[in-house]
Design a protein around this motif. Structure first.
Motif, mmCIF file in Angstrom:
data_model
loop_
_atom_site.group_PDB
_atom_site.id
_atom_site.type_symbol
_atom_site.label_atom_id
_atom_site.label_comp_id
_atom_site.label_asym_id
_atom_site.label_seq_id
_atom_site.Cartn_x
_atom_site.Cartn_y
_atom_site.Cartn_z
ATOM 1 N N ALA A 4 0.836 -1.194 0.000
ATOM 2 C CA ALA A 4 0.000 0.000 0.000
ATOM 3 C C ALA A 4 0.874 1.247 0.000
ATOM 4 C CB ALA A 4 -0.925 -0.008 1.208
ATOM 5 N N GLU A 5 0.495 2.207 -0.828
ATOM 6 C CA GLU A 5 1.226 3.465 -0.943
ATOM 7 C C GLU A 5 0.369 4.588 -0.385
ATOM 8 O OE1 GLU A 5 2.990 4.270 -4.852
ATOM 9 O OE2 GLU A 5 2.335 2.252 -5.376
ATOM 10 N N TYR A 6 0.960 5.397 0.456
ATOM 11 C CA TYR A 6 0.277 6.565 1.009
ATOM 12 C C TYR A 6 0.731 7.792 0.235
ATOM 13 C CZ TYR A 6 -1.306 10.052 4.378
ATOM 14 O OH TYR A 6 -1.933 11.124 4.981
ATOM 15 N N ARG A 7 -0.203 8.443 -0.470
ATOM 16 C CA ARG A 7 0.122 9.597 -1.307
ATOM 17 C C ARG A 7 -0.893 10.718 -1.056
ATOM 18 N NH1 ARG A 7 0.166 5.772 -6.242
ATOM 19 N NH2 ARG A 7 -1.967 6.130 -5.742
ATOM 20 N N PRO A 8 -0.675 11.517 -0.018
ATOM 21 C CA PRO A 8 -1.603 12.629 0.222
ATOM 22 C C PRO A 8 -1.492 13.662 -0.890
ATOM 23 C CG PRO A 8 0.247 12.759 1.727
ATOM 24 C CD PRO A 8 0.404 11.471 0.959
ATOM 25 N N THR A 9 -2.577 14.360 -1.143
ATOM 26 C CA THR A 9 -2.569 15.414 -2.159
ATOM 27 C C THR A 9 -1.974 16.673 -1.554
ATOM 28 O OG1 THR A 9 -4.743 16.241 -1.557
ATOM 29 C CG2 THR A 9 -4.665 14.476 -3.220
ATOM 30 N N GLY A 10 -1.637 17.615 -2.388
ATOM 31 C CA GLY A 10 -1.116 18.882 -1.905
ATOM 32 C C GLY A 10 -2.148 19.675 -1.129
#
Length: 109
Positions: A4-10
């Motif tokens: 699982a990859e955690y990629r919050p938006t700006g």
């Protein structure tokens, strides 16, 4: 399949609790197969019935004699891509709760 990859938006800063929850989320090949079987194609506009989390699992699969890339969002949706074709799926059945971090508000039995 990736972890699982955690990629919050700006637009939203990274949240440590959310990142830890994402890192602890995993699906093996069998769980993915069940999740996909429980999912249904989403018609235009139905994606709005689901939330979105900055956490996903990506991978490849073979279905209908074709190679697909997929991305499962921890909020019960997935996108499949093969060539020019894209499929958007969502799982709003209660059984999917086992496989995701966040279910839609309205679920089906």
């Amino acid at each position: 399949m990736t972890a699982a990859e955690y990629r919050p938006t700006g637009a939203a800063p990274a949240a440590p609790d959310e990142a830890a929850l994402c890192q602890g989320w995993a699906l093996d090949a069998h769980q993915l197969e069940v999740f996909f079987a429980l999912s249904r194609p989403l018609a235009e506009g139905e994606l709005h019935d689901f939330d979105w989390l900055p956490c996903s699992i990506r991978g490849r699969l073979r279905a209908e004699g074709r190679e697909w890339t997929f991305e499962v969002n921890a909020a019960a949706t997935s996108i499949w891509r093969s060539g020019d074709e894209t499929r958007l799926l969502g799982c709003d059945r209660r059984e999917c709760e086992t496989y995701v971090l966040l279910m839609p508000e309205r679920t089906r039995d």
